[in-house]
Design an enzyme around this catalytic site. Structure first.
Site, PDB file in Angstrom:
ATOM      1  CD  GLU A  62      -5.198   0.832   6.057  1.00  0.00           C
ATOM      2  OE1 GLU A  62      -5.439   1.607   5.123  1.00  0.00           O
ATOM      3  OE2 GLU A  62      -4.099   0.776   6.637  1.00  0.00           O
ATOM      4  CB  SER A 112      -2.457   8.035  14.818  1.00  0.00           C
ATOM      5  OG  SER A 112      -3.093   9.284  14.810  1.00  0.00           O
ATOM      6  CG  ASN A 113      -5.464   4.538  18.818  1.00  0.00           C
ATOM      7  OD1 ASN A 113      -5.780   4.039  17.731  1.00  0.00           O
ATOM      8  ND2 ASN A 113      -5.219   3.816  19.883  1.00  0.00           N
ATOM      9  CD  GLU A 114      -2.457  10.127  19.189  1.00  0.00           C
ATOM     10  OE1 GLU A 114      -2.475   9.395  18.170  1.00  0.00           O
ATOM     11  OE2 GLU A 114      -1.699   9.908  20.152  1.00  0.00           O
ATOM     12  CD  GLN A 152      -2.497   1.223   2.762  1.00  0.00           C
ATOM     13  OE1 GLN A 152      -1.998   0.659   3.736  1.00  0.00           O
ATOM     14  NE2 GLN A 152      -3.644   1.851   2.829  1.00  0.00           N
ATOM     15  N   GLY A 153       0.883   1.961  -1.116  1.00  0.00           N
ATOM     16  CA  GLY A 153       1.711   3.170  -1.225  1.00  0.00           C
ATOM     17  C   GLY A 153       0.901   4.424  -0.986  1.00  0.00           C
ATOM     18  CE1 TYR A 154      -3.871   4.103  -0.731  1.00  0.00           C
ATOM     19  CE2 TYR A 154      -4.977   4.771   1.277  1.00  0.00           C
ATOM     20  CZ  TYR A 154      -5.025   4.212   0.025  1.00  0.00           C
ATOM     21  OH  TYR A 154      -6.222   3.777  -0.454  1.00  0.00           O
ATOM     22  CB  SER A 155       2.478   6.892   4.600  1.00  0.00           C
ATOM     23  OG  SER A 155       1.341   6.354   5.198  1.00  0.00           O
TER      24      SER A 155
HETATM   25  C1  LIG Z   1       4.186  -0.218  11.448  1.00  0.00           C
HETATM   26  C2  LIG Z   1       3.608   0.716  10.426  1.00  0.00           C
HETATM   27  C3  LIG Z   1       3.153   0.201   9.213  1.00  0.00           C
HETATM   28  C4  LIG Z   1       2.658   1.068   8.238  1.00  0.00           C
HETATM   29  N1  LIG Z   1       2.292   0.550   7.004  1.00  0.00           N
HETATM   30  C5  LIG Z   1       1.915   1.403   6.024  1.00  0.00           C
HETATM   31  C6  LIG Z   1       1.674   0.925   4.695  1.00  0.00           C
HETATM   32  O1  LIG Z   1       1.787  -0.267   4.410  1.00  0.00           O
HETATM   33  N2  LIG Z   1       1.343   1.810   3.748  1.00  0.00           N
HETATM   34  C7  LIG Z   1       1.205   3.145   3.995  1.00  0.00           C
HETATM   35  O2  LIG Z   1       0.867   3.883   3.087  1.00  0.00           O
HETATM   36  N3  LIG Z   1       1.438   3.643   5.246  1.00  0.00           N
HETATM   37  C8  LIG Z   1       1.785   2.797   6.244  1.00  0.00           C
HETATM   38  N4  LIG Z   1       2.044   3.286   7.511  1.00  0.00           N
HETATM   39  C9  LIG Z   1       1.963   4.720   7.753  1.00  0.00           C
HETATM   40  C10 LIG Z   1       0.806   5.104   8.687  1.00  0.00           C
HETATM   41  O3  LIG Z   1      -0.401   5.084   8.015  1.00  0.00           O
HETATM   42  C11 LIG Z   1       1.177   6.494   9.243  1.00  0.00           C
HETATM   43  O4  LIG Z   1       2.320   6.304  10.079  1.00  0.00           O
HETATM   44  C12 LIG Z   1       0.050   7.101  10.058  1.00  0.00           C
HETATM   45  O5  LIG Z   1      -1.012   7.454   9.207  1.00  0.00           O
HETATM   46  C13 LIG Z   1       0.522   8.318  10.871  1.00  0.00           C
HETATM   47  O6  LIG Z   1       1.163   9.245  10.051  1.00  0.00           O
HETATM   48  P1  LIG Z   1       2.629   9.828  10.382  1.00  0.00           P
HETATM   49  O7  LIG Z   1       3.517   8.647  10.703  1.00  0.00           O
HETATM   50  O8  LIG Z   1       3.009  10.713   9.241  1.00  0.00           O
HETATM   51  O9  LIG Z   1       2.464  10.645  11.694  1.00  0.00           O
HETATM   52  P2  LIG Z   1       1.909  12.143  11.808  1.00  0.00           P
HETATM   53  O10 LIG Z   1       0.676  12.278  10.980  1.00  0.00           O
HETATM   54  O11 LIG Z   1       3.030  13.094  11.565  1.00  0.00           O
HETATM   55  O12 LIG Z   1       1.494  12.174  13.310  1.00  0.00           O
HETATM   56  C14 LIG Z   1       2.403  12.441  14.382  1.00  0.00           C
HETATM   57  C15 LIG Z   1       1.570  12.559  15.669  1.00  0.00           C
HETATM   58  O13 LIG Z   1       0.635  13.644  15.566  1.00  0.00           O
HETATM   59  C16 LIG Z   1      -0.689  13.171  15.784  1.00  0.00           C
HETATM   60  N5  LIG Z   1      -1.654  13.862  14.928  1.00  0.00           N
HETATM   61  C17 LIG Z   1      -1.533  14.076  13.596  1.00  0.00           C
HETATM   62  N6  LIG Z   1      -2.633  14.734  13.136  1.00  0.00           N
HETATM   63  C18 LIG Z   1      -3.451  14.917  14.205  1.00  0.00           C
HETATM   64  C19 LIG Z   1      -4.727  15.520  14.379  1.00  0.00           C
HETATM   65  N7  LIG Z   1      -5.399  16.043  13.349  1.00  0.00           N
HETATM   66  N8  LIG Z   1      -5.275  15.519  15.631  1.00  0.00           N
HETATM   67  C20 LIG Z   1      -4.602  14.979  16.701  1.00  0.00           C
HETATM   68  N9  LIG Z   1      -3.380  14.414  16.584  1.00  0.00           N
HETATM   69  C21 LIG Z   1      -2.823  14.368  15.361  1.00  0.00           C
HETATM   70  C22 LIG Z   1      -0.639  11.688  15.417  1.00  0.00           C
HETATM   71  O14 LIG Z   1      -1.680  10.949  15.976  1.00  0.00           O
HETATM   72  C23 LIG Z   1       0.727  11.305  15.954  1.00  0.00           C
HETATM   73  O15 LIG Z   1       0.665  11.046  17.318  1.00  0.00           O
HETATM   74  C24 LIG Z   1       2.552   2.444   8.510  1.00  0.00           C
HETATM   75  C25 LIG Z   1       2.993   2.945   9.749  1.00  0.00           C
HETATM   76  C26 LIG Z   1       3.518   2.099  10.690  1.00  0.00           C
HETATM   77  C27 LIG Z   1       4.013   2.686  11.989  1.00  0.00           C
END
Ligand SMILES: Cc1cc2nc3c(=O)[nH]c(=O)nc-3n(C[C@H](O)[C@H](O)[C@H](O)COP(=O)(O)OP(=O)(O)OC[C@H]3O[C@@H](n4cnc5c(N)ncnc54)[C@H](O)[C@@H]3O)c2cc1C
Length: 400
Positions: free
Chosen positions: A246, A385-387, A128-131
Site C-alpha cells: 500500500e 499519516s505523515n506524522e 479495504q476494511g482496516y480502520s
Molecule cells: C480519504 C481517506 C481514505 C481512506 N481509505 C481507507 C480504506 O479504504 N480502508 C481503511 O481501512 N482505512 C482507510 N482510511 C483510514 C486511514 O487509514 C486513517 O484515517 C489513518 O490511518 C489515520 O487514522 P485516524 O483517521 O484514526 O486518525 P488518528 O490515528 O486518530 O490520528 C489523528 C492525528 O494524530 C496523529 N497521530 C496519531 N498517532 C500518532 C503518533 N504515534 N505519532 C504522531 N502523531 C500521531 C495523526 O497523524 C493525525 O494527525 C482512509 C482515510 C481517508 C482520510
C-alpha cells in the site's frame, strides 16, 4: 546511478506509447483528464482495466506466473510514467495493489486460484476494511469481533473510511479473534462478500461532495473460515505484509510534473493588472520553488528504483517519498488555485461526470482545480499519516 536510457528501453517506451494511442477510447481519456482524486470514475477505470488485462498489462508488478508481465523495474517505471503522461484514469488499487500481492505472498494455492484471475479481470472489486472509529494510526486497537461458530466466523462491529465499499463486491478485513494478550496477537485477516446478510454500507460525503469513503456495519455476519488468510490470530503479519504494497512503490514526481506543466500554461493565460501572471515575480518564485522540490523528489524516487533494480530494500526512502510526495501534491494543487484565482471557485461537479456533456462555466482547465485541491487534503492521512511516517523515519534512520 546511471541516468542514461538504454536503446531497448526507448523501444519499450515507444511500444507503450503506441499501445496507449491505439487503445484509449474518448470516454476513458475524458475520465482520465477529469480525475480529482487517486481514484477515477469507476465505470471508465474498470473499462480501462479490462483493456489492459486483455493485453496482459493490468498488473505489471505481479510475478509472471500469476499474471504479471515479467518487466524490469525500469520498464515498470516507464510504463507508469507513460500512463501518467497520457492521463489515463488510475486503476482501483485495492485489488491489484493490495489484496492481490498479499494473496500471492500469504494466501493458499486454492485462494490464489480463486481470487487472482478475478482481481485481474475486475470481476472482483475489493475494498479495504482496516480502520475503525478509534482504530486508524493505532490499528491494533480494532474491535470488530469474529467469533467461531462451526465452519464459520460470526462478525460484529464496524469499519470506517472504507474507500469505494459502495462499489465493492469483496472486502479484505482485519478482525479481532482474541481479546487476551498483546492487541496485535489477536487479529485475523478475512476475505468476505459485501452482499452477505447483516452488512450495511453508509457512504460518507467528502469535502469535494463526492462519497468516496463509507462506514460499514456488521451485524452477525457469517463468514466461512476458509476465507481466512494466514493463521487465526496471525492477521497482523499478513496486514503488515500488505501495507508494504500500500505504501511502497508509489511515484509522485511524474504526476506532479504533468500538473506543474499545466499550471505553467494556465499562468500564461491569466491576466493581472501588470500583464500575464507568469511574469509576476512572486508567482515565478513560488513556481520555481515547487519545480525544484519536485525535481529533488524525482531523484529520490530514482534512488528507490535504483535500489530495487539492484535487489536492495529501499528502506525508509518509501516513507520519505510518501511525505514529500503528499506534501508537494497539496502545495501544487494550492498553487493551481492561486493561479486560477476566482475561476477555480465555480462549483460545477456535474460537469466532471464523464458523458454528462454539461456546458462548462469558465475555462475547462479550471474545472478540476478546486475538487482536486479539496480531495488532496486527505493524501497526507490515508495509508498511514505523515506524522506516523515521520515516526517510522525517526526510528529506522535516526535510531530514536
Ligand atoms: C480519504 C481517506 C481514505 C481512506 N481509505 C481507507 C480504506 O479504504 N480502508 C481503511 O481501512 N482505512 C482507510 N482510511 C483510514 C486511514 O487509514 C486513517 O484515517 C489513518 O490511518 C489515520 O487514522 P485516524 O483517521 O484514526 O486518525 P488518528 O490515528 O486518530 O490520528 C489523528 C492525528 O494524530 C496523529 N497521530 C496519531 N498517532 C500518532 C503518533 N504515534 N505519532 C504522531 N502523531 C500521531 C495523526 O497523524 C493525525 O494527525 C482512509 C482515510 C481517508 C482520510
Amino acid at each position: 546511478m546511471d541516468l542514461r536510457v538504454p536503446e531497448q528501453e526507448k523501444a519499450f517506451r515507444d511500444e507503450v506509447r503506441t499501445f496507449l494511442e491505439e487503445s484509449l477510447t474518448p470516454d476513458i481519456r475524458e475520465a482520465g483528464r477529469m480525475v480529482t482524486s487517486v481514484f477515477a470514475p469507476v465505470k471508465e477505470a474498470m473499462a480501462w482495466q479490462r483493456i489492459l488485462n486483455d493485453k496482459g498489462w493490468a498488473a505489471p508488478h505481479w510475478p509472471k506466473e500469476f499474471g504479471g508481465t515479467g518487466w524490469s523495474v525500469t520498464q515498470r517505471a516507464i510504463f507508469a510514467e507513460e500512463l501518467v503522461r497520457a492521463e489515463t484514469p488510475p486503476l482501483v488499487p485495492m485489488g491489484l495493489h493490495m489484496c492481490g500481492p498479499c494473496l500471492i505472498g500469504c494466501g493458499t494455492e486454492e485462494q490464489q486460484k480463486e481470487y487472482l484471475p478475478k482481481i485481474l479481470s475486475g470481476e472482483h472489486f475489493w475494498c479495504q476494511g482496516y480502520s475503525e472509529p478509534g482504530a486508524g494510526s493505532d490499528l491494533a486497537s480494532l474491535k470488530t469481533f469474529a467469533e467461531k461458530d462451526g465452519d464459520d466466523y460470526i462478525l460484529n462491529g464496524t469499519k470506517i473510511w472504507t474507500t469505494y465499499a459502495h462499489y465493492a463486491n469483496k472486502m479484505f478485513a482485519l478482525v479481532r479473534t482474541n481479546r487476551d494478550g498483546k492487541p496485535q496477537q489477536g487479529i485475523t485477516f478475512l476475505l468476505l462478500d459485501m452482499d452477505l446478510p447483516g452488512i450495511t454500507i453508509e457512504p460518507i460525503v467528502g469535502l469535494d461532495e463526492v462519497p468516496e469513503q463509507c462506514q460499514v456495519f456488521f451485524d452477525n455476519v457469517r463468514v466461512p473460515q476458509k476465507n481466512r488468510v494466514g493463521e487465526e490470530n496471525d492477521g497482523w503479519t499478513v496486514a503488515k505484509y500488505l501495507l508494504t504494497f500500500e505504501r511502497g512503490g508509489q511515484e509522485y514526481a511524474p504526476g506532479l510534473n504533468v500538473m506543474l506543466e499545466k499550471i505553467r500554461l494556465m499562468a500564461e493565460k491569466q491576466q493581472t493588472a501588470f500583464g500575464p501572471l507568469n511574469q509576476d515575480p512572486v508567482w515565478q518564485y513560488k513556481f520555481a520553488a515547487l519545480e525544484a522540490d519536485v525535481l529533488a523528489l524525482e531523484f529520490t524516487e530514482m534512488r528507490i528504483k535504483s535500489a530495487l533494480s539492484a535487489g536492495k530494500d529501499p528502506g525508509a526512502l518509501s516513507s520519505m517519498t510518501m511525505i514529500l510526495g503528499t506534501e508537494l501534491l497539496q502545495k501544487v494543487t494550492e498553487l493551481r488555485i492561486e493561479t486560477l484565482g476566482s475561476q477555480s471557485v465555480i462549483w460545477q461537479p456535474q460537469a466532471l461526470v464523464p458523458g454528462e456533456e454539461q456546458p462548462v462555466i469558465g475555462p475547462e482547465y479550471a474545472l478540476t482545480a478546486m475538487p482536486h485541491y479539496l480531495n488532496s487534503r486527505a493524501c497526507s492521512i490515508y495509508g498511514g499519516s505523515n506524522e506516523v511516517q515521520r515516526g517510522m523515519i525517526a526510528k529506522a534512520v535516526l535510531g530514536l
